[in-house]
Scaffold this motif. Structure first.
Motif, mmCIF file in Angstrom:
data_model
loop_
_atom_site.group_PDB
_atom_site.id
_atom_site.type_symbol
_atom_site.label_atom_id
_atom_site.label_comp_id
_atom_site.label_asym_id
_atom_site.label_seq_id
_atom_site.Cartn_x
_atom_site.Cartn_y
_atom_site.Cartn_z
ATOM 1 N N UNK A 212 67.845 4.643 13.856
ATOM 2 C CA UNK A 212 68.851 4.535 14.906
ATOM 3 C C UNK A 212 69.045 3.112 15.395
ATOM 4 N N UNK A 213 67.985 2.323 15.395
ATOM 5 C CA UNK A 213 68.084 0.938 15.851
ATOM 6 C C UNK A 213 68.734 0.049 14.802
ATOM 7 N N UNK A 214 68.356 0.243 13.537
ATOM 8 C CA UNK A 214 68.909 -0.585 12.468
ATOM 9 C C UNK A 214 68.599 0.091 11.138
ATOM 10 N N UNK A 215 69.572 0.806 10.591
ATOM 11 C CA UNK A 215 69.303 1.579 9.376
ATOM 12 C C UNK A 215 69.052 0.687 8.163
ATOM 13 N N UNK A 216 69.669 -0.517 8.138
ATOM 14 C CA UNK A 216 69.410 -1.425 7.020
ATOM 15 C C UNK A 216 67.967 -1.919 7.046
ATOM 16 N N UNK A 217 67.512 -2.325 8.230
ATOM 17 C CA UNK A 217 66.124 -2.773 8.349
ATOM 18 C C UNK A 217 65.160 -1.636 8.040
ATOM 19 N N UNK A 218 65.504 -0.409 8.476
ATOM 20 C CA UNK A 218 64.653 0.749 8.181
ATOM 21 C C UNK A 218 64.571 0.989 6.680
ATOM 22 N N UNK A 219 65.701 0.841 5.990
ATOM 23 C CA UNK A 219 65.717 1.027 4.538
ATOM 24 C C UNK A 219 64.816 0.009 3.836
ATOM 25 N N UNK A 220 64.921 -1.256 4.237
ATOM 26 C CA UNK A 220 64.129 -2.303 3.585
ATOM 27 C C UNK A 220 62.656 -2.247 3.983
ATOM 28 N N UNK A 221 62.349 -1.492 5.056
ATOM 29 C CA UNK A 221 60.941 -1.320 5.417
ATOM 30 C C UNK A 221 60.304 -0.141 4.679
ATOM 31 N N UNK A 222 61.071 0.525 3.824
ATOM 32 C CA UNK A 222 60.523 1.600 3.003
ATOM 33 C C UNK A 222 60.880 3.000 3.442
ATOM 34 N N UNK A 223 61.724 3.158 4.458
ATOM 35 C CA UNK A 223 62.124 4.484 4.941
ATOM 36 C C UNK A 223 63.272 5.007 4.087
ATOM 37 N N UNK A 224 63.149 6.236 3.621
ATOM 38 C CA UNK A 224 64.236 6.869 2.875
ATOM 39 C C UNK A 224 65.238 7.419 3.883
ATOM 40 N N UNK A 225 66.218 6.592 4.224
ATOM 41 C CA UNK A 225 67.165 6.938 5.291
ATOM 42 C C UNK A 225 67.963 8.182 4.934
ATOM 43 N N UNK A 226 68.452 8.252 3.700
ATOM 44 C CA UNK A 226 69.270 9.391 3.299
ATOM 45 C C UNK A 226 68.510 10.697 3.360
ATOM 46 N N UNK A 227 67.308 10.719 2.795
ATOM 47 C CA UNK A 227 66.521 11.955 2.791
ATOM 48 C C UNK A 227 66.160 12.373 4.214
ATOM 49 N N UNK A 228 65.848 11.403 5.067
ATOM 50 C CA UNK A 228 65.485 11.718 6.456
ATOM 51 C C UNK A 228 66.645 12.382 7.182
ATOM 52 N N UNK A 229 67.838 11.808 7.056
ATOM 53 C CA UNK A 229 69.005 12.385 7.725
ATOM 54 C C UNK A 229 69.358 13.754 7.130
ATOM 55 N N UNK A 230 69.235 13.877 5.816
ATOM 56 C CA UNK A 230 69.507 15.164 5.173
ATOM 57 C C UNK A 230 68.593 16.248 5.734
ATOM 58 N N UNK A 231 67.314 15.925 5.904
ATOM 59 C CA UNK A 231 66.350 16.877 6.464
ATOM 60 C C UNK A 231 66.756 17.311 7.868
ATOM 61 N N UNK A 232 67.231 16.360 8.661
ATOM 62 C CA UNK A 232 67.618 16.679 10.040
ATOM 63 C C UNK A 232 68.809 17.629 10.080
ATOM 64 N N UNK A 233 69.789 17.432 9.213
ATOM 65 C CA UNK A 233 70.949 18.327 9.204
ATOM 66 C C UNK A 233 70.555 19.738 8.754
ATOM 67 N N UNK A 234 69.632 19.838 7.795
ATOM 68 C CA UNK A 234 69.160 21.162 7.374
ATOM 69 C C UNK A 234 68.408 21.846 8.520
ATOM 70 N N UNK A 235 67.558 21.076 9.232
ATOM 71 C CA UNK A 235 66.860 21.639 10.394
ATOM 72 C C UNK A 235 67.851 22.110 11.451
ATOM 73 N N UNK A 236 68.873 21.315 11.697
ATOM 74 C CA UNK A 236 69.881 21.685 12.687
ATOM 75 C C UNK A 236 70.577 22.977 12.295
ATOM 76 N N UNK A 237 70.913 23.122 11.016
ATOM 77 C CA UNK A 237 71.561 24.341 10.562
ATOM 78 C C UNK A 237 70.664 25.560 10.682
ATOM 79 N N UNK A 238 69.378 25.401 10.314
ATOM 80 C CA UNK A 238 68.448 26.534 10.388
ATOM 81 C C UNK A 238 68.224 26.972 11.830
ATOM 82 N N UNK A 239 68.017 26.021 12.736
ATOM 83 C CA UNK A 239 67.806 26.372 14.146
ATOM 84 C C UNK A 239 69.076 26.993 14.730
ATOM 85 N N UNK A 240 70.240 26.484 14.347
ATOM 86 C CA UNK A 240 71.498 27.078 14.807
ATOM 87 C C UNK A 240 71.639 28.509 14.288
#
Length: 357
Positions: A212-240
């Motif tokens: 949320x602070x800086x997705x480019x910096x998060x990506x270069x620090x080793x965070x899989x930004x796409x997979x993380x966001x994908x997981x959140x949308x699936x969680x949101x759908x399941x809880x809904x």
């Protein structure tokens, strides 16, 4: 030799850990929302007739339970600077699936599981379009809001399914023995603890703030930004989807237009609870307080005879104020940090230019 000075602007950070602990705990938007909630409860107890009735507590918690549930994953999504406007449509779709499958003779527990899986698949669609195709989540979820709602209405048309197993509808309306607190609070507390631990005490949660602070910096620090966001949308759908099953049992009614407009209440509560619409900031306890504040205020106003239209106006004003105040505070913080940086730069330049003896 001429000294060169540069204006230094502090980067966006989630929290200033240089401040004393008591200031970080008490002088926050979350603490302010909790304080306002307490004030509203105290005023309502003294001025609104029947607000102190156990039935008021029961109906209040029953009504806001779906919002409380969906606000948990929504908090994580908004912290990553994304949004999901399709959650209420997923509630309606899972409600319709619950009704259709139950009517077709499937045992209710199996129908509920399928409905939750349908919600998760809706989250997969959102996550795929946002993280793989690369579309903005605002545009995607506006589109899927209409898509999922259209599917739900198309499956049932203008009819409604109201025949559900009595033991399950009674369970949805039951209270914790000896209290006015609905039983649905138990799974909510369990989910809230899971999400709180995930967000505040794990590397996964820290990665959400980093994105949320800086997705480019998060990506270069080793965070899989796409997979993380994908997981959140699936969680949101399941809880809904789970919220849709509960909504269906609570009102013994499966309709395609169930929960219409609920997404605005959820987002308003999340933003009011201190989560920044720009990402990188927020805490679950503030969000829960925000949901309770909106629900308590609405309940008190209804008991006082205020119409639903006026209550919606008040909710809208609260949402605007929360977003504007957050932007104003962020601007003041940046301005102060920039001023401090300039002063430090001038002092450093003066020290470098001073003659040595």
């Amino acid at each position: 030799m001429t000294a060169v000075t540069t204006d230094t602007v502090a980067p966006r950070t989630y929290q200033d850990h240089g401040r004393p602990l008591w200031r970080r705990a008490l002088l926050t938007r979350e603490a302010a929302i909790i304080g306002i909630l307490v004030l509203v409860v105290v005023v309502a107890l003294g001025t609104v007739r029947n607000f102190d009735s156990p039935l008021t507590v029961t109906y209040l918690l029953r009504d806001i339970a779906p919002i409380l549930l969906i606000a948990l994953p929504m908090t994580l999504i908004i912290i990553t600077e994304e949004i999901d406007l399709s959650v209420a449509s997923i509630v309606g779709l899972s409600s319709v699936m619950t009704g259709i499958l139950t009517q077709a003779g499937l045992p209710f527990p199996a129908a509920a599981v399928v409905a939750i899986l349908v919600g998760a698949m809706a989250g997969v669609v959102n996550g795929f379009l946002v993280t793989v195709v690369g579309l903005p989540s605002l545009a995607v979820t506006i589109g899927t809001l209409a898509l999922f709602r259209g599917i739900a209405v198309g499956l049932l048309g203008t009819t409604a399914i109201t025949d559900f197993p009595e033991e399950w509808t009674d369970l949805a309306k039951a209270n914790i023995p000896g209290t006015p607190i609905p039983l649905i609070v138990v799974p909510f507390v369990v989910l809230a603890l899971v999400f709180a631990i995930l967000l505040h005490f794990t590397p996964f949660g820290r990665s959400l703030y980093a994105i949320g602070l800086n997705k480019e910096a998060a990506h270069f620090s080793g965070i899989d930004v796409g997979r993380t966001k994908f997981t959140l949308f699936v969680l949101s759908g399941a809880v809904s989807g789970f919220a849709g099953v509960y909504f269906t049992l609570l009102y013994s009614n499966a309709r395609g237009d169930n929960a219409m407009g609920m997404e605005l209440q959820i987002i308003a509560a999340v933003l009011l609870g201190g989560v920044s619409i720009f990402g990188g900031r927020g805490a679950l306890h503030g969000v829960i307080a925000g949901v309770l504040l909106i629900g308590t205020l609405g309940s008190a106003l209804r008991l006082a005879g205020v119409t639903s239209d006026i209550i919606n106006v008040i909710t809208g004003v609260l949402l605007i104020v929360s977003v504007v105040s957050a932007s104003l505070l962020a601007w003041l913080h940046r301005s102060r940090s920039a001023a401090i940086g300039r002063r430090k730069g001038r002092r450093s330049a003066a020290g470098a230019a001073a003659p040595t003896r």
